[in-house]
Design an enzyme around this catalytic site. Structure first.
Site, short mmCIF file in Angstrom:
data_model
loop_
_atom_site.label_atom_id
_atom_site.label_comp_id
_atom_site.label_asym_id
_atom_site.label_seq_id
_atom_site.Cartn_x
_atom_site.Cartn_y
_atom_site.Cartn_z
N TYR A 47 0.72 -0.92 0.23
CA TYR A 47 0.17 0.18 0.00
C TYR A 47 1.11 1.80 -0.02
O TYR A 47 0.43 2.88 -0.85
CB TYR A 47 -0.86 -0.12 1.77
N ARG A 79 9.38 2.55 9.54
CA ARG A 79 9.83 0.82 9.87
C ARG A 79 11.61 0.99 11.20
O ARG A 79 11.70 0.33 12.50
CB ARG A 79 10.21 -0.30 9.48
N GLU A 159 0.37 -10.78 -2.62
CA GLU A 159 1.23 -12.19 -2.78
C GLU A 159 0.09 -12.36 -3.89
O GLU A 159 -1.17 -12.76 -3.81
CB GLU A 159 1.32 -12.26 -1.29
#
Length: 535
Positions: A47, A79, A159
């Site tokens: 996203y 992150r 995926e």
């Protein structure tokens, strides 16, 4: 003659020996096929990548996609600064002041009720993933250039599994013909630091599979700008585990020799299929187990006694990395859905959200029609009662007769379906509408509608449905007897039970019925085949 037969026997025996030898090499530990090569491709922070491309934001910039007050996607620079998906907006901004926050697309707050760039309002709008579905389909279109659709399994929006065994076979023939292998070892990581041996055919196949994987990833990056991580293994389970080992934008090979050591320290909750209710049950049944190796300490009968025969057998192989499931092609969605969870205590909120869901469903039907050239035939509504927590459903033909229904028409049809369930389900905690049972195009859909309509009993003037009696047919009497149709199911056709292939077959029969009937001979030598053909 004896010499010829002896030579044929010798050749047959030699062939059988070759097949047996090959079969001996086709299996790894536990019976997993080492001939098969499976890829698991995972779009990294998908996203976020879509928003980077759409808004032209540098990839090094920390970015997260939010849904209301939570995060649903976080890119790798964010992150690195401690931002995770379980952070709320305030926590994320504290950890990363320069974080770019993009709200997921919403539907229902514009003048026409469609998707639009408006300020999200949780009380009046609902989330739409259309932007990400479109980007996902771009990726699938690139992948299809390298592999047949029958070898691609879409696991989620970001995926996919690909069985590339056939492509590896082609590369293997080329390598054998040229007696050379060009392999860049820097393109792939190898799980557990194992060393691949190209003289072993199982390892050679993985090496060739890694080359194909690199080509696919490079093509996706070139045509869509999206990075992917990948796993290359002999089965889906290990390929999925491998794709997460060296993120982002890297690929990892899992040879058979690496499987036992990988499973030793792997938390079993990290294995696909053991993170939900079954994982919670395992914590209760085997509280001391933490890793896949801990589960291996329990014999198959123990697992089957605790979890059931089939689940126990499956888990016994799963914790050893030996589940050899085939890649299941599923690029065509079986249904298109829109749902909303919340407190529906009266018809007023039901109507509000149902209208928004109808607009979302129309968007999805249009998108599916553009991609696959088909239309659904059945509209279904599901509602879950707040009192009993039981879900009830109702369905009807999709309005429009093969054309795209307007929002007003679809809303009216959906509301009628809900009204059938109102007494049983209101107040409810969840409402969903969906479209399914697809046909290839509008022309075929009209033919099938005519066929189903013609099969139903015609109503008399008094409203009752009766069938006119016909004189006995000698050919029909000569046909084998089949199960008699009861009054209840007379004239009915199970539309839901007919898939696209069967629809095509029915349509071919309809077309054939329009052709001139064969003329019967006048000689009197009429056989049964001619009678049947004329009929």
């Amino acid at each position: 003659i004896i010499v010829i037969h002896s030579f044929q026997f010798f050749c047959l025996l030699l062939l059988l020996l070759c097949v047996c030898a090959m079969d001996g090499h086709r299996c790894c530990v536990g019976g997993t096929s080492c001939w098969r090569v499976v890829l698991h491709l995972d779009l990294d922070a998908f996203y976020c990548q879509v928003e980077h491309r759409r808004l032209n934001i540098e990839r090094e910039k920390p970015l997260a996609v939010r849904q209301w007050e939570g995060l649903i996607a976080v890119n790798y620079p964010a992150r690195a600064k401690g931002v995770g998906r379980f952070c709320n907006i305030e926590q994320a901004r504290e950890k990363c002041p320069d974080l770019v926050l993009v709200h997921v697309e919403t539907i229902g707050n514009t003048t026409d009720g469609g998707i639009g760039e408006v300020k999200p309002n949780r009380t009046t709008t609902k989330v739409s993933l259309q932007r990400y579905r479109k980007a996902s389909f771009e990726v699938i279109q690139v992948i299809q250039k390298f592999s047949s659709s029958s070898c691609i399994e879409r696991a989620s929006i970001d995926e996919v599994y690909i069985d590339i065994t056939a492509s590896v076979e082609e590369k293997l023939r080329e390598v054998r013909a040229e007696s050379s292998l060009n392999w860049n070892t820097k393109d792939s990581h190898v799980a557990e630091g194992a060393i691949l041996n190209p003289s072993l055919e199982s390892d050679l196949r993985l090496i060739l599979g890694s080359q194909i994987c690199k080509e696919i990833r490079d093509a996706v990056k070139s045509e869509t700008e999206f990075d992917m991580s990948a796993g290359i293994a002999h089965n889906k389970q290990m390929a999925k585990l491998a794709s997460s080992l060296n993120k982002p934008a890297k690929q990892t090979i899992v040879p058979s020799a690496s499987v036992p050591s990988m499973m030793q320290s792997l938390p079993y909750t990290a294995i696909n299929g053991l993170g939900g209710k079954l994982g919670e049950k395992l914590k209760t049944v085997f509280p001391e187990a933490e890793t896949a190796q801990d589960l291996q300490m329990h014999e198959k009968p123990v697992l089957q006694a605790a979890l059931g025969e089939s689940t126990g057998f499956w888990l016994y192989n799963l914790c050893r990395g030996l589940v050899d499931e085939a890649v299941e092609p599923n690029l065509l969605p079986k249904s298109l859905n829109a749902c909303k969870s919340g407190a529906f205590n009266s018809m007023k909120p039901v109507k509000h959200w149902l209208k928004i869901m109808c607009q979302e469903l129309i968007d999805r039907i249009q998108e599916d029609n553009q991609n696959f050239g088909r239309m659904p035939r059945v509209l279904a509504l599901h509602a879950r009662s707040s009192r009993t927590n039981k879900e009830r459903s109702s369905q009807s033909p999709l309005p429009g007769n093969g054309s795209m229904p307007s929002l007003a028409i679809l809303f009216d049809a959906s509301l009628k379906l809900f009204e059938k369930l109102e007494r049983e389900c209101l107040p409810c905690s969840r409402v969903a509408i969906g479209a399914r049972s697809f046909v290839s195009d509008r022309k075929d859909m009209q033919k099938l509608s005519d066929l189903f309509a013609s099969s139903r009993p015609k109503e008399d003037n008094d409203g009752s449905s009766k069938r006119k009696r016909k004189p006995p047919d000698p050919i029909q009497q000569a046909k084998p007897k089949v199960k008699e149709t009861t009054k209840q199911d007379a004239g009915s056709v199970d539309i839901d039970g007919i898939d696209v292939r069967e629809q095509k077959y029915i349509l071919s029969l309809l077309e054939a019925s329009k052709k001139p009937k064969p003329k019967m001979k006048k000689s009197g030598q009429t056989n049964l085949a001619q009678l049947w053909g004329a009929k």
